[in-house]
Design a protein around this motif. Structure first.
Motif, PDB file in Angstrom:
ATOM      1  N   ASP A 196       0.817  -1.391  -0.013  1.00  0.00           N
ATOM      2  CA  ASP A 196       0.011   0.059   0.065  1.00  0.00           C
ATOM      3  C   ASP A 196       0.766   0.883   0.081  1.00  0.00           C
ATOM      4  OD1 ASP A 196      -2.211  -1.673  -0.058  1.00  0.00           O
ATOM      5  OD2 ASP A 196      -2.729  -1.342   2.078  1.00  0.00           O
ATOM      6  N   ASP A 197       2.134   1.291   0.774  1.00  0.00           N
ATOM      7  CA  ASP A 197       2.741   2.577   0.739  1.00  0.00           C
ATOM      8  C   ASP A 197       3.627   2.638  -0.552  1.00  0.00           C
ATOM      9  OD1 ASP A 197       4.745   0.770   1.205  1.00  0.00           O
ATOM     10  OD2 ASP A 197       5.152   1.369   3.292  1.00  0.00           O
ATOM     11  N   CYS A 198       3.753   1.580  -1.134  1.00  0.00           N
ATOM     12  CA  CYS A 198       4.307   1.641  -2.535  1.00  0.00           C
ATOM     13  C   CYS A 198       5.621   2.195  -2.483  1.00  0.00           C
ATOM     14  CB  CYS A 198       3.427   2.034  -3.823  1.00  0.00           C
ATOM     15  SG  CYS A 198       3.657   3.830  -3.992  1.00  0.00           S
ATOM     16  N   THR A 199       6.601   2.268  -1.340  1.00  0.00           N
ATOM     17  CA  THR A 199       7.752   2.901  -1.502  1.00  0.00           C
ATOM     18  C   THR A 199       8.990   1.731  -1.748  1.00  0.00           C
ATOM     19  OG1 THR A 199       8.159   2.422   0.994  1.00  0.00           O
ATOM     20  CG2 THR A 199       6.983   4.713   0.216  1.00  0.00           C
ATOM     21  N   GLY A 200      10.247   2.197  -2.289  1.00  0.00           N
ATOM     22  CA  GLY A 200      11.313   1.595  -2.588  1.00  0.00           C
ATOM     23  C   GLY A 200      12.582   2.254  -2.578  1.00  0.00           C
ATOM     24  N   VAL A 201      13.539   1.480  -3.035  1.00  0.00           N
ATOM     25  CA  VAL A 201      14.762   2.155  -2.974  1.00  0.00           C
ATOM     26  C   VAL A 201      15.538   1.620  -4.189  1.00  0.00           C
ATOM     27  CG1 VAL A 201      15.264   2.138  -0.464  1.00  0.00           C
ATOM     28  CG2 VAL A 201      15.859   0.237  -1.692  1.00  0.00           C
ATOM     29  N   GLY A 202      16.608   2.347  -4.885  1.00  0.00           N
ATOM     30  CA  GLY A 202      17.213   1.861  -6.048  1.00  0.00           C
ATOM     31  C   GLY A 202      17.267   3.114  -6.979  1.00  0.00           C
ATOM     32  N   LYS A 203      17.871   2.801  -8.205  1.00  0.00           N
ATOM     33  CA  LYS A 203      18.116   3.863  -9.075  1.00  0.00           C
ATOM     34  C   LYS A 203      17.937   3.036 -10.411  1.00  0.00           C
ATOM     35  CE  LYS A 203      21.763   6.405  -8.823  1.00  0.00           C
ATOM     36  NZ  LYS A 203      23.084   6.919  -8.594  1.00  0.00           N
TER      37      LYS A 203
END
Length: 301
Positions: free
Chosen positions: A250-257
């Motif tokens: 639900d919060d659909c956050t992430g990390v990366g490039k």
């Protein structure tokens, strides 16, 4: 002159695959958000990665169902994953998940399950992530390449791209209704490392996927020619979190490039759990903008 270049870049992106709906066009151009076109390309590329991940999750759900140790366990999984559908092996190594209206079909090459070395599944039909009638040579392929590690290939598959509204990125990543979407061709090759074993044992609350690879998306419906393509490459591994319903958390956050380009601009999109930084290169100019995970611009004015 620079302002004109940015307005042009925004206007071009508005015609692209999975575009914003018409109600947002005027807002984007009038706002003169100089990195808006880069954000659009990032959102479209991320949707392709989320779709590939969703297909893998659905395959892992079926794999778990088949491996259920007894009838009671299998019925519990049926209630969880397939409450209104049936699951049958209708032909050797050809598994159907279906109801009266649609069906999900997998072919197990060599009959191997996803936990076995050399396993390779073709996604014959998938009503959520693929348009019906996908040609046999364009079937997505899921391969096991190690413990909790899989390769997902989409080879010119027709994927539904739902219209994207300003500030609605989190919903956009979970919207896969084909009857209101544009048919968009996706080629993709990603390797996904998962915590699937821990998740299926109840030792993790969500599925955490870390991806490397890349792909491209194009829109044949708009007749812009063979060069109408968005290329994207994962520059630093992208990590996103999902549920077993095959959609992003639900919060659909992430990390990366991600490194992304089309004929007009190049983009570097850097993800953190707090924000998305878009570095847009157009002509001889470069500028950085910041967005939250709803897609709203939060660049200091």
């Amino acid at each position: 002159m620079k302002k004109f270049q940015y307005i042009f870049a925004v206007a071009l992106s508005l015609t692209m695959v999975g575009c914003y709906d018409d109600s947002g066009d005027e807002w984007l151009i009038e706002s003169l958000d100089p990195t808006a076109s880069g954000m659009i390309l990032f959102e479209q590329s991320t949707k392709a990665l989320v779709g590939a991940s969703g297909m893998l999750i659905q395959a892992l759900n079926l794999n778990e169902y088949i491996l259920a140790p007894d009838e009671e366990s299998r019925l519990a999984l049926e209630d969880r994953y397939y409450p209104y559908r049936k699951v049958r092996e209708k032909e050797d190594n050809l598994w159907y998940i279906y109801d009266d209206e649609e069906q999900e079909i997998y072919h197990f090459n060599e009959g191997l399950l996803l936990g076995e070395e050399g396993a390779e599944w073709e996604v014959v039909e998938n009503p959520m992530f693929l348009y019906k009638g996908t040609q046999s040579e364009h079937r997505p392929l899921i391969q096991r390449i190690g413990e909790d590690c899989y390769r997902v290939q989409m080879r010119g598959c027709e994927v539904p791209y739902y219209p994207l509204k300003v500030g609605d990125f989190d919903y956009y990543l979970r919207a896969w209704r084909t009857f209101v979407a544009t048919k968009t061709q996706v080629e993709l090759d990603v390797t996904i490392t998962t915590n699937n074993t821990a998740f299926r044992k109840g030792e993790a609350e969500a599925l955490v996927f870390t991806m490397v690879g890349g792909g491209k998306i194009s829109d044949d419906q708009n007749n812009y020619g063979d060069g109408y393509v968005v290329d994207f490459r994962i520059a630093d591994p992208v990590t996103l979190t999902f549920g077993d319903n095959a959609v992003i958390a639900d919060d659909c956050t992430g990390v990366g490039k991600l490194k992304i380009s089309n004929d007009t601009v190049e983009v570097t999109a850097t993800m953190s759990h707090n924000a998305i930084a878009i570095r847009l290169f157009a002509s001889t100019s470069a500028i950085t903008g910041y967005y939250d995970w709803t897609g709203a611009c939060i660049t200091p004015q």
